[in-house]
Design a protein around this motif. Structure first.
Motif, mmCIF file in Angstrom:
data_model
loop_
_atom_site.group_PDB
_atom_site.id
_atom_site.type_symbol
_atom_site.label_atom_id
_atom_site.label_comp_id
_atom_site.label_asym_id
_atom_site.label_seq_id
_atom_site.Cartn_x
_atom_site.Cartn_y
_atom_site.Cartn_z
ATOM 1 N N GLU A 202 -5.533 -2.295 -3.777
ATOM 2 C CA GLU A 202 -5.800 -1.223 -4.716
ATOM 3 C C GLU A 202 -5.894 -1.907 -6.063
ATOM 4 O O GLU A 202 -4.946 -2.581 -6.497
ATOM 5 N N ALA B 105 1.807 4.181 -18.139
ATOM 6 C CA ALA B 105 2.149 5.443 -17.456
ATOM 7 C C ALA B 105 2.622 5.091 -16.061
ATOM 8 O O ALA B 105 2.566 3.924 -15.646
ATOM 9 N N GLY B 106 3.099 6.101 -15.343
ATOM 10 C CA GLY B 106 3.420 5.950 -13.931
ATOM 11 C C GLY B 106 4.339 4.773 -13.654
ATOM 12 O O GLY B 106 5.346 4.565 -14.338
ATOM 13 N N SER B 107 3.960 3.988 -12.637
ATOM 14 C CA SER B 107 4.862 2.928 -12.173
ATOM 15 C C SER B 107 5.047 1.840 -13.228
ATOM 16 O O SER B 107 6.112 1.215 -13.294
ATOM 17 N N ARG C 101 -5.578 8.705 -13.976
ATOM 18 C CA ARG C 101 -4.726 9.532 -14.835
ATOM 19 C C ARG C 101 -5.579 9.988 -16.004
ATOM 20 O O ARG C 101 -6.151 9.147 -16.719
HETATM 21 P P1 TMP Z 1 0.904 4.119 -10.596
HETATM 22 O O1 TMP Z 1 1.219 4.189 -12.056
HETATM 23 O O2 TMP Z 1 1.662 5.133 -9.786
HETATM 24 O O3 TMP Z 1 1.019 2.728 -10.062
HETATM 25 O O4 TMP Z 1 -0.645 4.520 -10.437
HETATM 26 C C1 TMP Z 1 -1.658 3.836 -11.127
HETATM 27 C C2 TMP Z 1 -2.997 4.541 -10.887
HETATM 28 O O5 TMP Z 1 -3.369 4.434 -9.532
HETATM 29 C C3 TMP Z 1 -3.004 6.016 -11.209
HETATM 30 O O6 TMP Z 1 -4.236 6.322 -11.845
HETATM 31 C C4 TMP Z 1 -2.934 6.708 -9.890
HETATM 32 C C5 TMP Z 1 -3.583 5.728 -8.967
HETATM 33 N N1 TMP Z 1 -2.992 5.709 -7.634
HETATM 34 C C6 TMP Z 1 -3.788 5.924 -6.530
HETATM 35 O O7 TMP Z 1 -4.995 6.156 -6.661
HETATM 36 N N2 TMP Z 1 -3.211 5.873 -5.294
HETATM 37 C C7 TMP Z 1 -1.900 5.619 -5.099
HETATM 38 O O8 TMP Z 1 -1.444 5.597 -3.956
HETATM 39 C C8 TMP Z 1 -1.077 5.395 -6.259
HETATM 40 C C9 TMP Z 1 0.390 5.112 -6.108
HETATM 41 C C10 TMP Z 1 -1.660 5.447 -7.495
#
Ligand code: TMP
Length: 254
Positions: A91, A99-101, A204
């Motif tokens: 990925e 943001a997020g993780s 996002r």
């Molecule tokens: P994260 O901040 O949760 O790592 O996500 C980073 C980006 O990746 C966010 O735009 C959402 C996308 N994403 C996916 O498309 N599939 C996934 O399984 C996850 C965890 C995040």
């Protein structure tokens, strides 16, 4: 659904069927939404139709600016014809704001601008929860070569510039997104192209003025109605199905 084509693969949000010609597949968008590696699940009526349209819109735009991708044509409300690729098991995530993780891992406030777009990789493996991996692992384990990664970063940054501009034009901030990359062969010559989908499931998206979330975080974090958020994105981009009267935009002549 009536059995027609042979199912090749079923994922969490999409199904791939054998295509009409060798080297093609039919990609079907489901209404299923999952988060946290499918620990949270729901069916969001209409999500598949919206994502099919939105992915068509972004992939067609990428084609028109010269970024190679798997999209051939939309077939109907939920299906599109795509090139068959060999998916690189990564990925590829591009971040413009924390943001997020990333925000969680580094203790950063969500929305903090990053000094430059940051590209990172997760190893695509549901059993392991798609762990973040460094380039060193990717090369050592043979998932991609250094040359592939150079090409992948170049593709990812072109997609970022294209998407960020398109979204900014409709008042949306592209915080981050994920793409997947596929290999195709023209004879002995291998090329990397953008594959999978580009939709609010994998981006996002925040309203520039209000900060309102218009992406899958609405579902992940129970912030409201996911289909309404995706409909708003589609409406702003002018890609709602044509029977929707809110989509009638003045046409500029000359
Ligand atoms: P994260 O901040 O949760 O790592 O996500 C980073 C980006 O990746 C966010 O735009 C959402 C996308 N994403 C996916 O498309 N599939 C996934 O399984 C996850 C965890 C995040």
């Amino acid at each position: 659904m009536a059995p027609r084509r042979k199912k090749i693969y079923e994922g969490k949000a999409k199904v791939l069927y054998e295509g009409p010609e060798p080297g093609t597949l039919v990609q079907y968008f489901k209404d299923d939404a999952t988060a946290f590696n499918a620990q949270k699940k729901d069916v969001i009526e209409g999500k598949g139709v919206l994502n099919n349209r939105l992915s068509e819109f972004f992939m067609t735009g990428l084609t028109n600016v010269g970024v190679p991708n798997h999209f051939i044509k939309r077939l109907n409300m939920r299906e599109q014809l795509i090139r068959q690729v060999e998916i690189v098991p990564l990925e590829v995530i591009v971040r413009n704001f924390a943001a997020g993780s990333m925000a969680k891992r580094l203790g950063m406030e969500e929305g903090t601008p990053l000094p430059r777009p940051i590209v990172e990789y997760s190893y695509k493996n549901d059993d392991l929860g798609d762990p973040l991996v460094p380039e060193e692992y990717i090369i050592a384990f043979g998932w991609a070569t250094q040359q592939d990664l150079d090409d992948i970063v170049a593709l990812a940054l072109r997609v970022n510039d294209f998407l960020a501009g398109i979204f900014y034009g409709v008042g949306i901030k592209l915080v981050d997104f994920k793409i997947e990359i596929g290999r195709v062969w023209d004879g002995d010559f291998m090329r990397l192209i953008v594959a999978d989908e580009i939709s609010p499931d994998s981006c996002r998206l925040w309203d520039v003025k209000t900060g309102q979330k218009l992406d899958k975080d609405v579902f992940r974090r129970d912030l409201g109605n996911l289909a309404d958020a995706y409909t708003e994105v589609a409406r702003r981009l002018g890609v709602l199905p044509t029977n929707n009267t809110t989509n009638i935009k003045p046409t500029l002549i000359n």
